[in-house]
Scaffold this active site. Sequence first.
Site, PDB file in Angstrom:
ATOM      1  N   ASP A  68       4.672   2.155  -3.883  1.00 35.11           N
ATOM      2  CA  ASP A  68       5.679   1.667  -2.944  1.00 35.11           C
ATOM      3  C   ASP A  68       7.049   1.719  -3.610  1.00 35.11           C
ATOM      4  OD1 ASP A  68       5.315  -0.244  -0.154  1.00 35.11           O
ATOM      5  OD2 ASP A  68       7.277  -0.296  -1.130  1.00 35.11           O
ATOM      6  N   LYS A 126      -0.031   5.716   9.283  1.00 32.98           N
ATOM      7  CA  LYS A 126       0.676   5.039  10.381  1.00 32.98           C
ATOM      8  C   LYS A 126       1.894   5.867  10.756  1.00 32.98           C
ATOM      9  CE  LYS A 126       3.270   1.328   9.612  1.00 32.98           C
ATOM     10  NZ  LYS A 126       3.461  -0.090   9.294  1.00 32.98           N
TER      11      LYS A 126
END
Length: 215
Positions: free
Chosen positions: A79, A159
């Site tokens: 991340d 996603k």
Amino acid sequence: MARRRKGLSDRGTRHDAAYRRAKAEGKVARAVYKLEELDRRFRLLRPGRKVLDLGCWPGSWLAYAAERVGPEGLVVGIDLRPVELALPPHVHTAVADVTEIDPAVLVGRFGTFDLVASDMAPHTSGDRATDQFRSEELAFAALHVARGVLRRGGHFVVKVFQGPRFGELLAEVRTHFNEARALVPPSTRAASREQYVIGRGLRRGPAAEAASCDP
Ligand SMILES: C[S@@+](CC[C@H](N)C(=O)[O-])C[C@H]1O[C@@H](n2cnc3c(N)ncnc32)[C@H](O)[C@@H]1O
């Protein structure tokens, strides 16, 4: 006196059932129920599996995957933000921009993966077209990484805020995986345009691609 509307938090945002459930169950983020639902439906995780989690902060998917794969497995999370959650030793996290990752470096360090799951989301700008564009860019970046690090037969979940390139994304996943599906998990907010695209069974892993380059 200002009236306090039922179901609104202190910040004035409406919290749905998934949010309240996550709070009550002590989960890091409501996002965990989406992975749980996808896992139940597509049988993505099992003990011993190796998982790459793209856009892993604050860590609810990491915690869920770590429990499902167990200490025989491995979970690697990436991340832009550092993960502060305490996680078991078979979870490794790194701060990096997924759009700049060389999949070969990951394979060199960890070997190939069984599942790449991306929950990456851009900073929302408030402009729907811009947010969709950025989200689709992230989804294509995740697919690029997945194709580079997955073993043959591995799975992919991503996603995406559905925009003009959604059909192209689904078509690409269909090209590279034996089965491609798009789905809105039940715990997704009603107003959200987000979907998850699932690719099951990568047709060609990095080893197969390297072999096909041989004369
Ligand atoms: C919805 S959150 C993920 C939640 C996470 N799945 C969980 O369960 O805790 C989306 C994350 O995507 C990350 N992200 C967005 N763009 C990224 C990029 N280019 N590279 C890495 N991470 C990115 C954001 O920093 C953010 O933490």
